[in-house]
Design a protein around this motif. Structure first.
Motif, PDB file in Angstrom:
ATOM      1  N   LYS B  44      26.731-141.250 -73.420  1.00 48.45           N
ATOM      2  CA  LYS B  44      25.684-140.765 -72.515  1.00 48.45           C
ATOM      3  C   LYS B  44      25.995-139.359 -71.985  1.00 48.45           C
ATOM      4  N   THR B  45      27.212-139.216 -71.464  1.00 54.41           N
ATOM      5  CA  THR B  45      27.608-137.915 -70.912  1.00 54.41           C
ATOM      6  C   THR B  45      27.598-136.853 -72.013  1.00 54.41           C
ATOM      7  N   THR B  46      28.121-137.244 -73.162  1.00 50.83           N
ATOM      8  CA  THR B  46      28.154-136.319 -74.288  1.00 50.83           C
ATOM      9  C   THR B  46      26.761-135.781 -74.587  1.00 50.83           C
ATOM     10  N   ALA B 165      20.817-135.298 -64.757  1.00 51.17           N
ATOM     11  CA  ALA B 165      21.743-135.805 -63.748  1.00 51.17           C
ATOM     12  C   ALA B 165      22.640-136.844 -64.401  1.00 51.17           C
ATOM     13  N   ASP B 166      23.961-136.613 -64.334  1.00 52.79           N
ATOM     14  CA  ASP B 166      24.908-137.543 -64.947  1.00 52.79           C
ATOM     15  C   ASP B 166      25.498-138.443 -63.866  1.00 52.79           C
ATOM     16  N   GLU B 167      25.068-139.653 -63.830  1.00 54.84           N
ATOM     17  CA  GLU B 167      25.509-140.616 -62.816  1.00 54.84           C
ATOM     18  C   GLU B 167      25.555-139.982 -61.430  1.00 54.84           C
ATOM     19  N   PRO B 168      24.421-139.500 -60.936  1.00 57.00           N
ATOM     20  CA  PRO B 168      24.426-138.765 -59.663  1.00 57.00           C
ATOM     21  C   PRO B 168      24.800-139.661 -58.492  1.00 57.00           C
TER      22      PRO B 168
HETATM   23 MG   LIG Z   1      29.771-140.521 -68.611  1.00 49.92          MG
END
Ligand SMILES: [Mg+2]
Ligand SMILES: Nc1ncnc2c1ncn2[C@@H]1O[C@H](COP(=O)(O)OP(=O)(O)OP(=O)(O)O)[C@@H](O)[C@H]1O
Lengths: 402, 245
Positions: B44-46, B165-168
């Protein structure tokens, strides 16, 4: 570019305003020491060479010295030269001297010296020789079989341990002198002179007439004509005036002379000076770089974030250049305060060598400006280099370390 | 507005290589609020970093509004990050030595606006996320939720095409999470902001239009969602009164 500068200065401003004050003080303190290191020793050495040039004026060269041209051993018509020189307005006094090589022998001890033949009465207005007699008396106008010897060869003064000496010769003792042309004379020691300076204390003085006699001169020759001017600082101007008065021999001011002489005699001193400057510069450059570099590394993540949100690398690099320039400016200011405090202290309380040689540091504006410029240049490089290298890294690496 | 075609990302080389993305394709339309879910390590982050131009794909194609951003030179990517893309980090990523307002208006200044104009824009954005009156505080003087809202303000002040937004809410408690999600909801409904948010929390999906699920670097599912939370029912106006107490 203007936006880069605006944003760069905003970032720098914020990091100074809200950054850790203790760190700031520490960085500034270290930078001030680096600056001090750059200027302090050279100032002391400057004071030392000032002392030596003073010696040059007081003993061998006066304010202006006239020497034979070309390969001539003597100024052949020194009296004529003297007449012309004395007529020049602004000349306070002038005299002639003859330097010859000789060896002095006392109870099986022999040392080589330069013997200066001089006119004792005239010397009172020219040099400090008459005033540095530590034992006995100075020569008089009628002194013939008398000699003044320097304390280092007499074996009584400072530095005697270093050089060959005659082993505690006192006034009244008899010494044998062999001149460079082989003529031998016996003299009674009239006085010991002590100038705490090798050029003086390793020499000997006799009356001009003695040399005239020994070398069969006609009473007009000299190896130098020594001139003192009425007003210090006019030497260069007076040198031209003397030349205009028709003196065709070589004319030097004491500064001309001591420059070459200091360069020769004090080569080691000069080398130390240059070396210390280079070493302080390298050490200073390395320290400034390290301090700023650590600072930048500590903010690596911040740099990554700034890049990630769209701040241009150029603004980031600029902000560090501003920041380190600011640090260095504060460091220089603090360093200057330290420097002047030390300077005033040492000028009021000179360092004393050989009991009589007082060394007070000289403040050299050129050196100060050079050092300030060096530090500022360094700070810009030190600010830009590490920030630039970090800002070139990928965002992921800067923020997340991989 | 976003078209992703067969995107691949491989970390490292040789035997230690990790295939974080194994060729994913999807589209995101303007005005959508999308949640990306999936187990830890599913990529996901990637994906999000590549979409926000913080990282490069190993292979594949990526266009925003018809512009093929995957092949832009770095200087233009930097400009794109500044003007078109908002990215919100899990750990806020604020500059600690800057006040809330400075964190935000620095970007408008970078875009070439005057300080005054930038400041006004920043205050407006901070108002939008319910931080009226707190613009002079530095991050250390703000709660986690407030910090994250400053980060949101920073991301939206430039009116980006897309907000990532990455796991905000990963570092926030339920109350703070709700505040942040409310802000997203309002931005999405009131201003039509396109939002792509990575999350682990199932209840977050109540806020979004669509949920894309990842598994081992590939797309597992892509489902429309009935937004269960309505702006009118919760709204963030009511929320900000809670905050300001
Ligand atoms: Mg991640
Ligand atoms: N810089 C990197 N170098 C090597 N491997 C990486 C790197 N970043 C991520 N990975 C690997 O890529 C895969 C996907 O990682 P990613 O961070 O995208 O997962 P994620 O879905 O965001 O997980 P989480 O929910 O835990 O945040 C993981 O196996 C991870 O170990």
């Amino acid at each position: 570019m203007i936006d880069d500068i605006r944003v760069g200065s905003l970032i720098a401003y914020c990091s100074v305003k809200r950054g850790n004050k203790k760190t700031l003080i520490f960085i500034v303190f270290v930078l001030s020491l680096i600056f001090l290191n750059l200027v302090f020793l050279p100032s002391m050495i400057g004071g030392l060479s000032g002392l030596f040039t003073g010696f040059m004026q007081d003993y061998p060269y006066g304010d202006i010295v006239i020497e034979p041209t070309g390969d001539n051993t003597y100024i052949n018509n020194a009296d004529n030269v003297l007449k012309k020189v004395r007529a020049v307005e602004g000349v306070r006094a002038a005299t002639k001297r003859v330097d010859v090589g000789a060896s002095i022998n006392h109870k099986q001890k022999v040392v080589g010296v330069t013997i200066t033949g001089m006119l004792p009465i005239e010397e009172y207005d020219i040099s400090r020789y008459p005033y540095i007699i530590s034992e006995g008396d100075f020569l008089g106008d009628l002194s013939r079989d008398e000699i003044i010897i320097g304390a280092m060869i007499a074996g009584t003064g400072f530095g005697s341990e270093i050089y060959d000496n005659l082993g505690e010769v006192r006034p009244g003792a008899l010494v044998d002198v062999t001149y460079s042309n082989g003529v031998k004379r016996t003299y009674k020691v009239k006085g010991i002179m002590e100038g705490t300076f090798e050029v003086v204390d390793l020499n000997a003085l006799v009356h001009y007439k003695e040399i005239e006699d020994v070398y069969g001169l006609e009473g007009k020759e000299a190896t130098s004509v020594v001139v003192r001017v009425s007003e210090q600082g006019t030497e260069t101007f007076m040198k031209d005036k003397i030349r205009e008065a028709g003196v065709n021999e070589q004319i030097f001011t004491w500064a001309d002379k001591s420059e070459s002489l200091i360069r020769q005699a004090l080569q080691s001193m000069g080398a130390i000076d240059t070396m210390s400057k280079i070493v302080s510069l390298i050490v200073g450059a390395a320290l400034v770089l390290i301090i700023i570099y650590i600072n930048v590394l500590n903010r690596k993540k911040e740099i990554g974030i700034l890049k990630a949100v769209g701040i241009t690398p150029r603004s980031i690099v600029l902000s560090y250049a501003f920041l380190s320039t600011f640090y260095v400016c504060l460091g220089i200011s603090a360093g200057l305060i330290l420097y002047f405090t030390l300077m005033f202290y040492f000028q009021a309380n000179p360092v004393v060598f050989y009991e009589t040689m007082k060394i007070s540091p000289t403040i050299d504006p050129v050196l100060l400006i050079q050092s300030i410029a060096t530090m500022l240049t360094l700070s810009v490089i030190a600010g830009i280099l590490p920030a630039w290298s970090v800002s070139k890294e990928s965002i992921l690496k800067a923020i997340w370390g991989r | 507005m976003i078209i992703v075609k067969d995107l691949k990302r491989c970390y490292g080389t040789g035997s230690t290589a990790v295939k974080a993305l194994k060729g994913v394709s999807f589209e995101i339309n303007k005005g959508e609020f999308v949640a990306i879910m999936g187990a830890s390590g599913s990529g996901k982050t990637t994906l999000l970093r590549i979409l926000a131009l913080l990282d490069d794909a190993t292979d594949g194609e990526y266009t925003i509004r018809g512009l093929k951003v995957s092949s832009l030179p770095e200087s233009e990517r930097s400009y794109y990050r500044l003007t078109q893309v908002g990215y919100i980090f899990q750990d806020y990523a604020l500059i600690n030595e800057m006040s809330a307002a400075e964190n935000v208006y620095m970007l408008s200044m970078m875009e070439g606006r005057s300080k005054k104009e930038s400041y006004a824009t920043a205050l407006e954005a901070l108002d939008k996320v319910g931080l009226k009156g707190k613009h002079d505080r530095v991050p250390d003087e703000l709660s986690g939720g407030e910090k994250q809202r400053v980060a949101i303000a920073r991301a939206i002040a430039k009116k980006p095409d897309i907000l990532f937004a990455d796991e905000p809410c990963a570092n926030l408690d339920t109350i703070n999470s709700t505040q942040v999600l409310d802000v997203f909801k309002e931005l999405n409904e009131k201003y039509g902001q396109t939002i792509v948010m990575v999350t682990h929390e199932p209840w977050h999906t109540d806020y979004v239009d669509r949920v894309i699920t990842f598994k081992d670097g590939s797309l597992l599912s892509d489902e429309k969602q009935n937004q269960k939370v309505k702006l009118s029912s919760l709204g963030y106006g009511s929320c900000s009164t809670v905050i300001n107490k």
